[in-house]
Structures are given as structure tokens and as C-alpha cells.
Design a protein around this motif. Structure first.
Motif, PDB file in Angstrom:
ATOM      1  N   ALA A 230       0.770  -1.089  -0.080  1.00 25.42           N
ATOM      2  CA  ALA A 230       0.106   0.115   0.065  1.00 25.42           C
ATOM      3  C   ALA A 230       0.914   1.367   0.056  1.00 25.42           C
ATOM      4  O   ALA A 230       1.706   1.346   0.727  1.00 25.42           O
ATOM      5  CB  ALA A 230      -1.081  -0.080   1.225  1.00 25.42           C
ATOM      6  N   GLU A 231       0.684   2.110  -1.049  1.00 22.50           N
ATOM      7  CA  GLU A 231       1.361   3.279  -1.074  1.00 22.50           C
ATOM      8  C   GLU A 231       0.874   4.476  -0.352  1.00 22.50           C
ATOM      9  O   GLU A 231      -0.629   4.318  -0.601  1.00 22.50           O
ATOM     10  CB  GLU A 231       1.659   3.577  -2.643  1.00 22.50           C
ATOM     11  CG  GLU A 231       2.352   2.673  -3.228  1.00 22.50           C
ATOM     12  CD  GLU A 231       1.568   1.820  -4.097  1.00 22.50           C
ATOM     13  OE1 GLU A 231       1.689   1.013  -5.373  1.00 22.50           O
ATOM     14  OE2 GLU A 231       0.186   1.681  -3.897  1.00 22.50           O
TER      15      GLU A 231
ATOM     16  N   LEU B 264       7.228   9.309  -0.067  1.00 16.17           N
ATOM     17  CA  LEU B 264       6.309   8.224  -0.415  1.00 16.17           C
ATOM     18  C   LEU B 264       6.636   7.111   0.788  1.00 16.17           C
ATOM     19  O   LEU B 264       7.820   7.041   0.895  1.00 16.17           O
ATOM     20  CB  LEU B 264       6.328   7.807  -1.885  1.00 16.17           C
ATOM     21  CG  LEU B 264       6.159   8.584  -3.051  1.00 16.17           C
ATOM     22  CD1 LEU B 264       6.378   7.940  -4.468  1.00 16.17           C
ATOM     23  CD2 LEU B 264       4.665   9.460  -2.924  1.00 16.17           C
ATOM     24  N   SER B 265       5.617   6.386   1.062  1.00 19.19           N
ATOM     25  CA  SER B 265       5.828   5.208   1.866  1.00 19.19           C
ATOM     26  C   SER B 265       5.101   3.944   1.197  1.00 19.19           C
ATOM     27  O   SER B 265       4.193   4.139   0.509  1.00 19.19           O
ATOM     28  CB  SER B 265       5.223   5.345   3.177  1.00 19.19           C
ATOM     29  OG  SER B 265       5.743   6.518   3.846  1.00 19.19           O
ATOM     30  N   CYS B 266       5.719   2.932   1.187  1.00 19.80           N
ATOM     31  CA  CYS B 266       5.153   1.565   0.678  1.00 19.80           C
ATOM     32  C   CYS B 266       5.105   0.680   2.120  1.00 19.80           C
ATOM     33  O   CYS B 266       6.276   0.127   2.613  1.00 19.80           O
ATOM     34  CB  CYS B 266       5.930   1.104  -0.211  1.00 19.80           C
ATOM     35  SG  CYS B 266       5.399  -0.692  -0.929  1.00 19.80           S
ATOM     36  N   VAL B 267       3.819   0.261   2.374  1.00 17.85           N
ATOM     37  CA  VAL B 267       3.755  -0.557   3.783  1.00 17.85           C
ATOM     38  C   VAL B 267       3.183  -2.009   3.005  1.00 17.85           C
ATOM     39  O   VAL B 267       2.323  -2.071   2.496  1.00 17.85           O
ATOM     40  CB  VAL B 267       2.807   0.036   4.590  1.00 17.85           C
ATOM     41  CG1 VAL B 267       2.642  -1.016   5.773  1.00 17.85           C
ATOM     42  CG2 VAL B 267       3.355   1.224   5.198  1.00 17.85           C
ATOM     43  N   ALA B 268       4.010  -3.052   3.509  1.00 16.62           N
ATOM     44  CA  ALA B 268       3.650  -4.517   3.125  1.00 16.62           C
ATOM     45  C   ALA B 268       3.046  -5.267   4.320  1.00 16.62           C
ATOM     46  O   ALA B 268       3.392  -5.018   5.387  1.00 16.62           O
ATOM     47  CB  ALA B 268       5.050  -5.179   2.932  1.00 16.62           C
ATOM     48  N   SER B 269       2.061  -5.938   3.945  1.00 15.80           N
ATOM     49  CA  SER B 269       1.547  -6.907   4.817  1.00 15.80           C
ATOM     50  C   SER B 269       1.083  -8.008   4.291  1.00 15.80           C
ATOM     51  O   SER B 269       1.296  -8.203   3.087  1.00 15.80           O
ATOM     52  CB  SER B 269       0.211  -6.108   5.275  1.00 15.80           C
ATOM     53  OG  SER B 269      -0.755  -5.699   4.023  1.00 15.80           O
TER      54      SER B 269
ATOM     55  N   ASN C 171       7.930  -3.026   8.344  1.00 17.82           N
ATOM     56  CA  ASN C 171       7.527  -3.375   6.921  1.00 17.82           C
ATOM     57  C   ASN C 171       7.317  -2.160   5.839  1.00 17.82           C
ATOM     58  O   ASN C 171       6.221  -2.203   5.019  1.00 17.82           O
ATOM     59  CB  ASN C 171       6.144  -4.172   6.933  1.00 17.82           C
ATOM     60  CG  ASN C 171       6.335  -5.411   7.965  1.00 17.82           C
ATOM     61  OD1 ASN C 171       7.433  -6.127   8.039  1.00 17.82           O
ATOM     62  ND2 ASN C 171       5.150  -6.031   8.450  1.00 17.82           N
ATOM     63  N   THR C 172       8.178  -1.285   6.083  1.00 18.06           N
ATOM     64  CA  THR C 172       8.165  -0.257   5.145  1.00 18.06           C
ATOM     65  C   THR C 172       9.226   0.416   4.282  1.00 18.06           C
ATOM     66  O   THR C 172      10.388   0.259   4.645  1.00 18.06           O
ATOM     67  CB  THR C 172       7.565   1.128   6.125  1.00 18.06           C
ATOM     68  OG1 THR C 172       6.607   0.822   6.790  1.00 18.06           O
ATOM     69  CG2 THR C 172       7.526   2.320   5.396  1.00 18.06           C
ATOM     70  N   VAL C 173       8.871   0.757   3.240  1.00 22.80           N
ATOM     71  CA  VAL C 173       9.977   1.370   2.194  1.00 22.80           C
ATOM     72  C   VAL C 173       9.578   2.582   2.001  1.00 22.80           C
ATOM     73  O   VAL C 173       8.544   2.958   1.657  1.00 22.80           O
ATOM     74  CB  VAL C 173      10.276   0.319   1.199  1.00 22.80           C
ATOM     75  CG1 VAL C 173      11.084   1.108  -0.031  1.00 22.80           C
ATOM     76  CG2 VAL C 173      10.722  -0.896   1.372  1.00 22.80           C
TER      77      VAL C 173
END
Length: 130
Positions: free
Chosen positions: A5-6, A20-25, A82-84
Motif C-alpha cells: 500500500a502506497e 512516499l511510503s510503501c507498507v507491506a502486509s 515493513n515499510t520502504v
């Protein structure tokens, strides 16, 4: 199933900044974790092909940048969250596009071809305009 999710997109004037953030789940116990995935940021402007912007290996030790953004954008990751992140400075009108984050379960990989990535977020708009 891995989900991305961006967030952090929006409109900014030339010379401005966005992060920008990208959270993985969706990690499954016993399967790959966040530190097994290379993550990339890609963008697609109207009428153009999707292009790699910046990519980072699973541990963060290796990064890759497109020539057009090198020196202005910085990719980083926090596996505990869990974030880039993609810090974008000195934005230009030509940076306007939909930005996507994507993942591939290849530890150590930091290539930035969109064809190498098999998990994609929905994308987020970035507009740079005066």
C-alpha cells in the motif's frame, strides 16, 4: 498473500519535496518475511511505459536509481516497520506520474526492471506543477 500500500503522494510545486511510503502486509508465518523481499518504486506517466525509479535490496545494502532521479531521490527501508520510503526532493514537472511500489522475493536483488517484480501496489498520483 503479500499486499503493498502506497501513501504520501499529492500535488507539489517544482522544487518541492514529497516522501512516499510503501507498507507491506500479509506475511505468512514460516514463509518469506519483509527482509526477504527486494522492493522497487516505479512510475508511469500518461502514454508512457512503466519505468523503474529506484529499487532496494532486501537488507537495504544495495540500491539502484534511474539516471533521471539520481541525486534528488533517496530510497530507504525499515524492515521492522515493513515499510520502504522514497524521499523525493527538487521535484520537476517531468516527475509527474502514478507511482507504484512492487516487491519480489529475491534476497540481495536490487534490479529495477518492472518485469522482475511480481507483487504490486495500487499506485498513487504525484503531480508537480506550478
Amino acid at each position: 498473500q503479500l499486499q503493498l500500500a502506497e501513501s504520501g503522494g499529492g500535488s507539489v510545486q517544482p522544487g518541492g519535496s514529497l516522501r512516499l511510503s510503501c507498507v507491506a502486509s500479509g506475511f505468512t508465518l514460516g514463509d518469506f518475511g519483509m527482509d526477504d523481499y527486494a522492493i522497487g518504486w516505479f512510475r508511469q506517466a500518461p502514454g508512457k511505459d512503466r519505468e523503474g525509479v529506484s529499487c532496494i535490496s532486501s537488507t537495504g545494502r544495495s540500491t539502484n536509481y534511474a539516471d533521471s532521479v539520481r541525486g534528488r531521490f533517496t530510497i530507504s527501508r525499515d524492515n521492522a516497520k515493513n515499510t520502504v520510503y522514497l524521499q523525493m526532493n527538487n521535484l520537476k514537472p517531468e516527475d509527474t506520474a502514478v507511482y507504484f511500489c512492487a516487491a519480489v522475493g529475491t534476497p540481495g536483488f536490487s534490479g529495477c526492471s518492472p518485469f522482475a517484480y511480481d507483487n504490486w501496489g495500487q499506485g498513487i498520483q504525484v503531480t508537480v506543477s506550478s
